[in-house]
Design a protein around this motif. Sequence first.
Motif, PDB file in Angstrom:
ATOM      1  N   ILE A  26       0.894  -1.060  -0.077  1.00 11.90           N
ATOM      2  CA  ILE A  26      -0.142  -0.054   0.003  1.00 11.90           C
ATOM      3  C   ILE A  26       1.017   1.201  -0.095  1.00 11.90           C
ATOM      4  CG2 ILE A  26      -1.941   1.109   1.196  1.00 11.90           C
ATOM      5  CD1 ILE A  26      -2.448  -1.508   2.631  1.00 11.90           C
ATOM      6  N   GLY A  27       0.755   2.124  -1.056  1.00 10.07           N
ATOM      7  CA  GLY A  27       1.622   3.123  -1.224  1.00 10.07           C
ATOM      8  C   GLY A  27       1.362   4.067  -2.431  1.00 10.07           C
ATOM      9  N   ASP A  28       2.087   5.030  -2.703  1.00  9.44           N
ATOM     10  CA  ASP A  28       2.098   5.651  -3.887  1.00  9.44           C
ATOM     11  C   ASP A  28       2.322   5.077  -4.948  1.00  9.44           C
ATOM     12  OD1 ASP A  28       1.910   7.752  -1.966  1.00  9.44           O
ATOM     13  OD2 ASP A  28       3.851   8.563  -2.322  1.00  9.44           O
ATOM     14  N   ASP A  29       1.842   5.303  -6.079  1.00  9.57           N
ATOM     15  CA  ASP A  29       2.053   4.813  -7.551  1.00  9.57           C
ATOM     16  C   ASP A  29       3.363   4.887  -8.085  1.00  9.57           C
ATOM     17  OD1 ASP A  29      -0.610   3.786  -7.802  1.00  9.57           O
ATOM     18  OD2 ASP A  29      -1.340   5.546  -8.727  1.00  9.57           O
ATOM     19  N   SER A  30       4.053   5.937  -7.445  1.00 14.74           N
ATOM     20  CA  SER A  30       5.350   6.037  -7.855  1.00 14.74           C
ATOM     21  C   SER A  30       6.389   4.843  -7.442  1.00 14.74           C
ATOM     22  CB  SER A  30       5.920   7.434  -7.338  1.00 14.74           C
ATOM     23  OG  SER A  30       5.994   7.567  -6.010  1.00 14.74           O
ATOM     24  N   ALA A  31       6.045   4.301  -6.344  1.00 15.30           N
ATOM     25  CA  ALA A  31       6.768   3.252  -6.011  1.00 15.30           C
ATOM     26  C   ALA A  31       6.496   1.848  -6.699  1.00 15.30           C
ATOM     27  CB  ALA A  31       6.440   3.027  -4.375  1.00 15.30           C
ATOM     28  N   ARG A  32       5.649   1.856  -7.235  1.00 16.11           N
ATOM     29  CA  ARG A  32       5.256   0.533  -7.944  1.00 16.11           C
ATOM     30  C   ARG A  32       6.514   0.048  -8.902  1.00 16.11           C
ATOM     31  NH1 ARG A  32       0.339  -1.745  -9.889  1.00 16.11           N
ATOM     32  NH2 ARG A  32      -0.665  -0.006  -8.931  1.00 16.11           N
ATOM     33  N   ASN A  33       7.165   0.797  -9.707  1.00 17.14           N
ATOM     34  CA  ASN A  33       8.353   0.425 -10.443  1.00 17.14           C
ATOM     35  C   ASN A  33       9.478   0.022  -9.418  1.00 17.14           C
ATOM     36  OD1 ASN A  33       7.016   0.467 -12.888  1.00 17.14           O
ATOM     37  ND2 ASN A  33       7.788   2.714 -13.124  1.00 17.14           N
ATOM     38  N   LEU A  34       9.758   0.960  -8.337  1.00 17.21           N
ATOM     39  CA  LEU A  34      10.907   0.500  -7.550  1.00 17.21           C
ATOM     40  C   LEU A  34      10.616  -0.915  -6.752  1.00 17.21           C
ATOM     41  CD1 LEU A  34      11.301   4.170  -5.926  1.00 17.21           C
ATOM     42  CD2 LEU A  34      12.637   3.004  -7.732  1.00 17.21           C
ATOM     43  N   VAL A  35       9.441  -1.012  -6.415  1.00 10.43           N
ATOM     44  CA  VAL A  35       9.076  -2.189  -5.501  1.00 10.43           C
ATOM     45  C   VAL A  35       9.261  -3.445  -6.491  1.00 10.43           C
ATOM     46  CG1 VAL A  35       7.240  -3.793  -4.853  1.00 10.43           C
ATOM     47  CG2 VAL A  35       7.341  -1.285  -4.240  1.00 10.43           C
ATOM     48  N   GLU A  36       8.884  -3.291  -7.847  1.00  4.12           N
ATOM     49  CA  GLU A  36       9.004  -4.589  -8.735  1.00  4.12           C
ATOM     50  C   GLU A  36      10.482  -4.825  -9.006  1.00  4.12           C
ATOM     51  OE1 GLU A  36       6.322  -3.754 -12.070  1.00  4.12           O
ATOM     52  OE2 GLU A  36       4.609  -4.340 -10.659  1.00  4.12           O
ATOM     53  N   ALA A  37      11.392  -3.815  -9.163  1.00  2.00           N
ATOM     54  CA  ALA A  37      12.645  -3.883  -9.450  1.00  2.00           C
ATOM     55  C   ALA A  37      13.373  -4.484  -8.321  1.00  2.00           C
ATOM     56  CB  ALA A  37      13.292  -2.548  -9.751  1.00  2.00           C
ATOM     57  N   ALA A  38      12.929  -4.250  -6.919  1.00  2.00           N
ATOM     58  CA  ALA A  38      13.642  -4.782  -5.759  1.00  2.00           C
ATOM     59  C   ALA A  38      13.178  -6.219  -5.635  1.00  2.00           C
ATOM     60  CB  ALA A  38      13.135  -4.026  -4.629  1.00  2.00           C
ATOM     61  N   LEU A  39      11.883  -6.553  -5.840  1.00  2.00           N
ATOM     62  CA  LEU A  39      11.466  -7.818  -5.929  1.00  2.00           C
ATOM     63  C   LEU A  39      12.067  -8.928  -6.754  1.00  2.00           C
ATOM     64  CD1 LEU A  39       7.499  -7.259  -5.178  1.00  2.00           C
ATOM     65  CD2 LEU A  39       9.418  -7.527  -3.655  1.00  2.00           C
ATOM     66  N   LYS A  40      12.435  -8.335  -7.985  1.00  6.65           N
ATOM     67  CA  LYS A  40      12.993  -9.382  -9.024  1.00  6.65           C
ATOM     68  C   LYS A  40      14.535  -9.807  -8.578  1.00  6.65           C
ATOM     69  CE  LYS A  40      11.020  -7.231 -13.422  1.00  6.65           C
ATOM     70  NZ  LYS A  40      11.359  -6.439 -14.521  1.00  6.65           N
ATOM     71  N   THR A  41      14.965  -8.762  -7.847  1.00  7.31           N
ATOM     72  CA  THR A  41      16.352  -9.225  -7.348  1.00  7.31           C
ATOM     73  C   THR A  41      16.282 -10.257  -6.211  1.00  7.31           C
ATOM     74  OG1 THR A  41      17.200  -7.065  -7.681  1.00  7.31           O
ATOM     75  CG2 THR A  41      18.480  -8.167  -5.957  1.00  7.31           C
ATOM     76  N   ILE A  42      15.092  -9.894  -5.243  1.00  9.16           N
ATOM     77  CA  ILE A  42      14.991 -10.730  -4.003  1.00  9.16           C
ATOM     78  C   ILE A  42      14.501 -12.178  -4.512  1.00  9.16           C
ATOM     79  CG2 ILE A  42      13.252 -11.100  -2.224  1.00  9.16           C
ATOM     80  CD1 ILE A  42      13.369  -7.970  -2.054  1.00  9.16           C
ATOM     81  N   SER A  43      13.557 -12.180  -5.718  1.00  5.83           N
ATOM     82  CA  SER A  43      13.057 -13.412  -6.132  1.00  5.83           C
ATOM     83  C   SER A  43      14.027 -14.191  -6.471  1.00  5.83           C
ATOM     84  CB  SER A  43      12.332 -13.072  -7.240  1.00  5.83           C
ATOM     85  OG  SER A  43      10.915 -12.525  -6.874  1.00  5.83           O
ATOM     86  N   LEU A  44      15.200 -13.827  -7.247  1.00  4.98           N
ATOM     87  CA  LEU A  44      16.142 -14.510  -7.588  1.00  4.98           C
ATOM     88  C   LEU A  44      17.146 -15.133  -6.311  1.00  4.98           C
ATOM     89  CD1 LEU A  44      17.456 -12.142 -10.737  1.00  4.98           C
ATOM     90  CD2 LEU A  44      16.088 -14.525 -10.775  1.00  4.98           C
ATOM     91  N   ASP A  45      17.545 -14.294  -5.385  1.00  3.84           N
ATOM     92  CA  ASP A  45      17.998 -14.498  -4.299  1.00  3.84           C
ATOM     93  C   ASP A  45      17.467 -15.588  -3.580  1.00  3.84           C
ATOM     94  OD1 ASP A  45      20.028 -12.877  -4.979  1.00  3.84           O
ATOM     95  OD2 ASP A  45      19.492 -11.000  -3.600  1.00  3.84           O
ATOM     96  N   ALA A  46      16.120 -15.555  -3.328  1.00  2.00           N
ATOM     97  CA  ALA A  46      15.137 -16.274  -2.488  1.00  2.00           C
ATOM     98  C   ALA A  46      14.974 -17.548  -3.062  1.00  2.00           C
ATOM     99  CB  ALA A  46      14.046 -15.480  -2.045  1.00  2.00           C
ATOM    100  N   GLY A  47      14.999 -17.571  -4.307  1.00  2.00           N
ATOM    101  CA  GLY A  47      14.474 -18.819  -5.390  1.00  2.00           C
ATOM    102  C   GLY A  47      13.031 -19.040  -5.101  1.00  2.00           C
ATOM    103  N   LYS A  48      12.511 -17.920  -5.166  1.00  2.00           N
ATOM    104  CA  LYS A  48      10.832 -17.847  -4.747  1.00  2.00           C
ATOM    105  C   LYS A  48      10.460 -16.744  -5.652  1.00  2.00           C
ATOM    106  CE  LYS A  48      10.392 -19.470  -0.247  1.00  2.00           C
ATOM    107  NZ  LYS A  48      10.218 -20.952  -0.432  1.00  2.00           N
ATOM    108  N   THR A  49       8.992 -17.032  -6.110  1.00  2.00           N
ATOM    109  CA  THR A  49       8.462 -15.887  -7.058  1.00  2.00           C
ATOM    110  C   THR A  49       7.719 -15.287  -6.184  1.00  2.00           C
ATOM    111  OG1 THR A  49       8.355 -17.295  -8.955  1.00  2.00           O
ATOM    112  CG2 THR A  49       6.874 -15.476  -8.971  1.00  2.00           C
TER     113      THR A  49
END
Length: 133
Positions: free
Chosen positions: A68-91
């Motif tokens: 829950i947050g501003d629409d401006s964070a959407r791209n930042l969150v998705e970029a951060a999650l791509k890195t985490i998904s790779l590190d954690a081995g989870k989608t």
Amino acid sequence: MSSERQANSRYYQVVRDHLFYPELASLMAKVFDVQAILARALRDLPAIRVAFVRPRDPDSSDLELVVIGDDSARNLVEAALKTISLDAGKTIRPIHFSADEWVRQARRERSYVRWLLEETHTYVVGNDHDLPE
């Protein structure tokens, strides 16, 4: 790993000097501490008001992260999650809400947000008091 037997029990202990210890520790962190990894990655994004992980489906390796947050964070969150998904081995699947959209859906009798509010969830950013009203 080293082990010791006492009576009818066997006790195991991790040997930190072992060659494979760093890899084993990394593997355990990926498996058991995804929420901490998420919290570290998202806590510095100012546009996020609240983020929590939904309860896990036992048949899925995916995690659903409600943000829950501003629409401006959407791209930042998705970029951060791509890195985490790779590190954690989870989608990790993000579900984004603006504060206004959250409030609007929370007021409706039958909505996805009302259903989310009834579930137990684990906060990675914020807490119950930070939810928009």
